[in-house]
Enzyme design. Sequence first.
Site, PDB file in Angstrom:
ATOM      1  N   GLY A  87      64.977  24.821  32.414  1.00  0.00           N
ATOM      2  CA  GLY A  87      63.949  25.851  32.607  1.00  0.00           C
ATOM      3  C   GLY A  87      64.275  27.072  31.806  1.00  0.00           C
ATOM      4  O   GLY A  87      65.110  27.022  30.902  1.00  0.00           O
ATOM      5  N   ASN A  88      63.590  28.155  32.090  1.00  0.00           N
ATOM      6  CA  ASN A  88      63.907  29.389  31.375  1.00  0.00           C
ATOM      7  C   ASN A  88      63.927  30.566  32.338  1.00  0.00           C
ATOM      8  O   ASN A  88      63.449  30.464  33.462  1.00  0.00           O
ATOM      9  CB  ASN A  88      62.919  29.615  30.232  1.00  0.00           C
ATOM     10  CG  ASN A  88      61.513  29.321  30.677  1.00  0.00           C
ATOM     11  OD1 ASN A  88      61.129  29.748  31.759  1.00  0.00           O
ATOM     12  ND2 ASN A  88      60.768  28.568  29.890  1.00  0.00           N
ATOM     13  N   ARG A  89      64.481  31.668  31.882  1.00  0.00           N
ATOM     14  CA  ARG A  89      64.632  32.836  32.756  1.00  0.00           C
ATOM     15  C   ARG A  89      63.321  33.598  32.818  1.00  0.00           C
ATOM     16  O   ARG A  89      62.911  34.182  31.832  1.00  0.00           O
ATOM     17  CB  ARG A  89      65.684  33.779  32.192  1.00  0.00           C
ATOM     18  CG  ARG A  89      67.057  33.246  32.299  1.00  0.00           C
ATOM     19  CD  ARG A  89      68.081  34.349  32.116  1.00  0.00           C
ATOM     20  NE  ARG A  89      69.388  33.727  32.101  1.00  0.00           N
ATOM     21  CZ  ARG A  89      70.016  33.369  30.994  1.00  0.00           C
ATOM     22  NH1 ARG A  89      69.486  33.617  29.818  1.00  0.00           N
ATOM     23  NH2 ARG A  89      71.185  32.783  31.055  1.00  0.00           N
TER      24      ARG A  89
END
Length: 411
Positions: free
Chosen positions: A213-215
Site C-alpha cells: 500500500g502507500n502512506r
Amino acid sequence: MTAAPALAGKKITLCVAGSIAAYKAVLLARRLLAEGAELDVSLTASARAFIGPATFSGLTGRPVLGEMFAPDQAGEPHVVLGKASDLVLVVPATADALARFAHGRADDFTSALVLCAACPVLAAPAMHPSMWANPATVRNLAMLATDGRIRLIGPVAGAVASGDIGMGRMAEPNTIFDAVLRTLTERQTLRGVRLLVTAGPTTEDIDPVRYVGNRSSGKMGFAVAERAAELGAQVTLIAGPVSLPTPPGVTRVDVQSAESLRNALWHVLGGDLGGTDALVMAAAVADYRPAAASLTKLRRSDAPLTLELVPNPDLLAEIGRARRRTRPVLVGFALGTEDDADAVVTARRKLADKRVDFVVSNHADESIGRDDIRAVLVGPSDEEHVPFGPKRALADRILARVGSELAARRA
Ligand code: CTP
C-alpha cells in the site's frame, strides 16, 4: 457606522444536557448573545444537577425551558421552537442524548425539540472515552450519520473530567461558536451539486494478513468532502482503509483495493458518467498489486522472497477517457518529491494524460499525514499557489475552482 453583529436576528435554541461540560455552555451562550443571537435555552433534568436555570435566564432575559408540559405554559414549545429556530444546538450532547436522537425518542423536551426541528441541528458530544468507544454509542452515531440531520462538532482527544485521557472531551466553546457562525452565515455555494470524492490509500493483498500500500491518511479527501457538505453539496465519499470519522451529511462507501475502488467509482458514476457533477480524486491509489494474492498466509523462511507486482489500472485516466463532453468536472492529485517548477510540469503532463480539468500538485514532505498542506492548483494554462494552511483551507480553494468550472459549463 458599525457593522451589525454576525448573528443579529438569528434564533438559536441551545439545549444543555447533563454533563460536567455543561458549564462551558454558559461561555458559548455569552458569545452567541454578544453576536446578537436571539437565544432560548433548555436544560434537561440531569443538566439541572450541573448548572442552574438562573444562570441562563440571567444571561438571556428569558425563562429557561425544559419541561414538555409545564403547568404555566400554553401550547407546545418544542413544536413552536422547532419551527421558529434557525439553529438548534445541543451542548454538551451526552451519550444518552445522542442515543435518544438516534432512536427518535420524544419523552423529554430536548429530544422532542430535536425531532421537530426544521433547521440544522449541531451537537457537541461530551463523554468519557469508554462511553464514546462503546459499540452502542458507535452504533448510535452510525445511525445519526446515515440520517444526516445532526452534525457533530468534536469530540476531541484530551483530558476528561475523571482525569483520564482519550477521545470524548467536548470541543471548546470557541470551536462550537465558529461552527455556528459558518452554519448560519456561510453561503451555500454548492447547493444542488453532486460531488464524488475519493480519499485514503488502497491496499493490495499479498496474503490474508499482508498487503502492499502507500502512506495516505485520507485527511485531504475527507476535508474536501466535509467542506463540500457544509457548502450544500450532495457528497459521496469513497474511502480506502483510514481511521477517520465520516463527515456530517456525507454518504460514505468503504473500499480496500484499487479494484474495489474502481467498482465503487463506476457504480456511482454510471456507464454514462451522469451520476455525479464533479469528481475529486484525492485517493492515493496503489500503482501496483501482487500478481497473485495467496489465499493462505505465506510462511516465513530464510530464503529471500520475490514478489511479482503487476500494474493497477489508472482509474482517473480511465474516467478521463470515457468522458465524452466536459461533465463531470474531473480533479486529479499529483504527489511528488520534486521542487515546485518540476512538479508543475509533471502535474500539467498528468492533466493532459488523464484528461482532467485541473491537478492539485503537492510535495510528499508537505502533505502526507499532516493537518496542513501547501499545494499548487495546476490548470491547462494557469497555476494557483495555495500557501501552507489547514487542509480545509485547500479544500475551499479546490471547491471554489470546481464551482467556477461548473458555472462555466452552465454559461
Ligand atoms: N490515480 C488513479 N489510479 C491509479 C493511480 C493514480 O486514479 N492507479 C489517480 C490518483 O487518485 C491521483 C492521480 O491519479 O488523482 C495522480 O496520481 P499519482 O500517483 O500522483 O500519479 P501517477 O499517475 O500514479 O504517476 P506517478 O506515480 O508516476 O507520479
